[in-house]
Design a protein around this motif. Structure first.
Motif, mmCIF file in Angstrom:
data_model
loop_
_atom_site.group_PDB
_atom_site.id
_atom_site.type_symbol
_atom_site.label_atom_id
_atom_site.label_comp_id
_atom_site.label_asym_id
_atom_site.label_seq_id
_atom_site.Cartn_x
_atom_site.Cartn_y
_atom_site.Cartn_z
ATOM 1 N N UNK A 115 0.840 -1.193 0.000
ATOM 2 C CA UNK A 115 0.000 0.000 0.000
ATOM 3 C C UNK A 115 0.881 1.251 0.000
ATOM 4 N N UNK A 116 0.276 2.386 -0.257
ATOM 5 C CA UNK A 116 1.021 3.645 -0.279
ATOM 6 C C UNK A 116 1.811 3.837 1.016
ATOM 7 N N UNK A 117 3.064 4.177 0.873
ATOM 8 C CA UNK A 117 3.922 4.432 2.023
ATOM 9 C C UNK A 117 4.651 3.218 2.549
ATOM 10 N N UNK A 118 4.255 2.020 2.140
ATOM 11 C CA UNK A 118 4.949 0.821 2.624
ATOM 12 C C UNK A 118 6.298 0.681 1.926
ATOM 13 N N UNK A 119 7.203 -0.005 2.611
ATOM 14 C CA UNK A 119 8.557 -0.233 2.104
ATOM 15 C C UNK A 119 8.732 -1.731 1.879
ATOM 16 N N UNK A 120 9.237 -2.094 0.713
ATOM 17 C CA UNK A 120 9.362 -3.505 0.367
ATOM 18 C C UNK A 120 10.760 -3.813 -0.158
ATOM 19 N N UNK A 121 11.085 -5.100 -0.151
ATOM 20 C CA UNK A 121 12.380 -5.573 -0.647
ATOM 21 C C UNK A 121 12.345 -5.597 -2.177
ATOM 22 N N UNK A 122 13.277 -4.886 -2.802
ATOM 23 C CA UNK A 122 13.417 -4.956 -4.259
ATOM 24 C C UNK A 122 14.248 -6.184 -4.607
ATOM 25 N N UNK A 123 13.979 -6.753 -5.750
ATOM 26 C CA UNK A 123 14.659 -7.991 -6.135
ATOM 27 C C UNK A 123 14.687 -8.122 -7.644
ATOM 28 N N UNK A 124 15.359 -9.186 -8.120
ATOM 29 C CA UNK A 124 15.343 -9.524 -9.535
ATOM 30 C C UNK A 124 14.210 -10.480 -9.825
ATOM 31 N N UNK A 125 14.343 -11.241 -10.892
ATOM 32 C CA UNK A 125 13.280 -12.175 -11.270
ATOM 33 C C UNK A 125 13.152 -13.328 -10.279
ATOM 34 N N UNK A 126 14.230 -13.653 -9.597
ATOM 35 C CA UNK A 126 14.192 -14.687 -8.566
ATOM 36 C C UNK A 126 13.608 -14.075 -7.293
ATOM 37 N N UNK A 127 12.517 -14.644 -6.768
ATOM 38 C CA UNK A 127 11.912 -14.099 -5.548
ATOM 39 C C UNK A 127 12.876 -14.023 -4.371
ATOM 40 N N UNK A 128 13.849 -14.914 -4.345
ATOM 41 C CA UNK A 128 14.787 -14.974 -3.221
ATOM 42 C C UNK A 128 16.118 -14.282 -3.535
ATOM 43 N N UNK A 129 16.066 -13.213 -4.315
ATOM 44 C CA UNK A 129 17.296 -12.517 -4.718
ATOM 45 C C UNK A 129 17.460 -11.154 -4.066
ATOM 46 N N UNK A 130 16.588 -10.800 -3.109
ATOM 47 C CA UNK A 130 16.677 -9.492 -2.474
ATOM 48 C C UNK A 130 17.925 -9.341 -1.613
ATOM 49 N N UNK A 131 18.570 -8.184 -1.714
ATOM 50 C CA UNK A 131 19.747 -7.900 -0.869
ATOM 51 C C UNK A 131 19.529 -6.560 -0.157
ATOM 52 N N UNK A 132 20.166 -5.510 -0.656
ATOM 53 C CA UNK A 132 20.105 -4.215 0.032
ATOM 54 C C UNK A 132 19.038 -3.275 -0.518
ATOM 55 N N UNK A 133 18.575 -3.518 -1.746
ATOM 56 C CA UNK A 133 17.649 -2.580 -2.373
ATOM 57 C C UNK A 133 16.251 -2.646 -1.752
#
Length: 238
Positions: A115-133
């Motif tokens: 929702x508006x204002x929420x912060x989420x993990x950015x990632x690539x095409x692999x769902x389990x690829x999130x790091x610092x973004x």
């Protein structure tokens, strides 16, 4: 004399009872869970993010570690799509990637919505690829929510916090003009928005570690920018 003594005793009893009751330990009331907060000072203003460790423990722990390491200091918001999201957390001001830790498992199925204002993990095409973004949703992006684990498209993006102060700063960033710069074909804000410092509220800031510029692991690379936020293909972009 006896009556006087009995009357004095009776008058003292309530006080003694009250004293005993006061001495008994009472169960602590069940208050709300205390959520850690992170304050980010940027060249466009400040904002504060409240984190939800009970919903996204791995994502929150990962984000807090980057904050405490001083990783985000001097990074930029490299991607801004008005009416969609603002993304940052990997690139230095010269738009070179910083070296990250290993990616984390996705927690997109935690019941939290983009929702508006929420912060989420950015990632690539692999769902389990999130790091610092990470990215901040500028509108209700429910199409980015978890649906199933069938593919990267249906997996969604893990929400782990929300901007609780300074959303006007995020909106200000969203209104900046954008251009192509460095490795990006577009969506880079002009001027660049730099995160000067990021710190955990209530904690003393540690001495910043030396930032290294290196290519991020392939599995953690950001996906390609979206052509238009309203298209279904946008889900690959966050």
């Amino acid at each position: 004399m006896l009556r006087t003594a009995l009357a004095a005793l009776l008058l003292a009893l309530p006080a003694a009872v009250l004293a005993q009751q006061a001495a008994k330990p009472e169960a602590a009331p069940q208050g709300p869970v205390e959520h850690p907060r992170v304050l980010m000072h940027t060249t466009q203003g400040d904002f504060t993010v409240e984190l939800y460790p009970e919903k996204a423990p791995k994502s929150v722990a990962n984000f807090l570690q980057y904050v405490r390491d001083g990783f985000y200091d001097g990074t930029v918001f490299h991607r801004v799509v008005d009416g969609y999201m603002v993304q940052g957390g990997l690139y230095s001001r010269d738009l070179t990637q910083r070296r990250t830790r290993a990616p984390i498992p996705s927690e997109a199925d935690n019941g939290l919505s983009n929702l508006r204002g929420t912060v989420a993990v950015a990632r690539g095409t692999d769902p389990n690829s999130g790091t610092s973004q990470f990215f901040v949703n500028l509108v209700d992006n429910r199409r980015l929510d978890y649906v199933s684990n069938q593919s990267g498209l249906t997996w969604g993006f893990a929400v782990f916090g929300k901007v609780v102060s300074g959303m006007d700063t995020i909106d200000k960033i969203a209104k900046l003009p954008t251009r192509a710069q460095g490795p990006f074909v577009g969506d880079v804000p002009n001027p660049l928005v730099i995160i000067d410092t990021a710190s955990v509220v209530g904690e003393q800031k540690a001495a910043p570690a030396a930032a290294s510029s290196a290519k991020a692991p392939v599995q953690a690379a950001p996906a390609k920018p979206a052509a238009a936020p309203k298209k279904k293909a946008d889900k690959k972009a966050a």
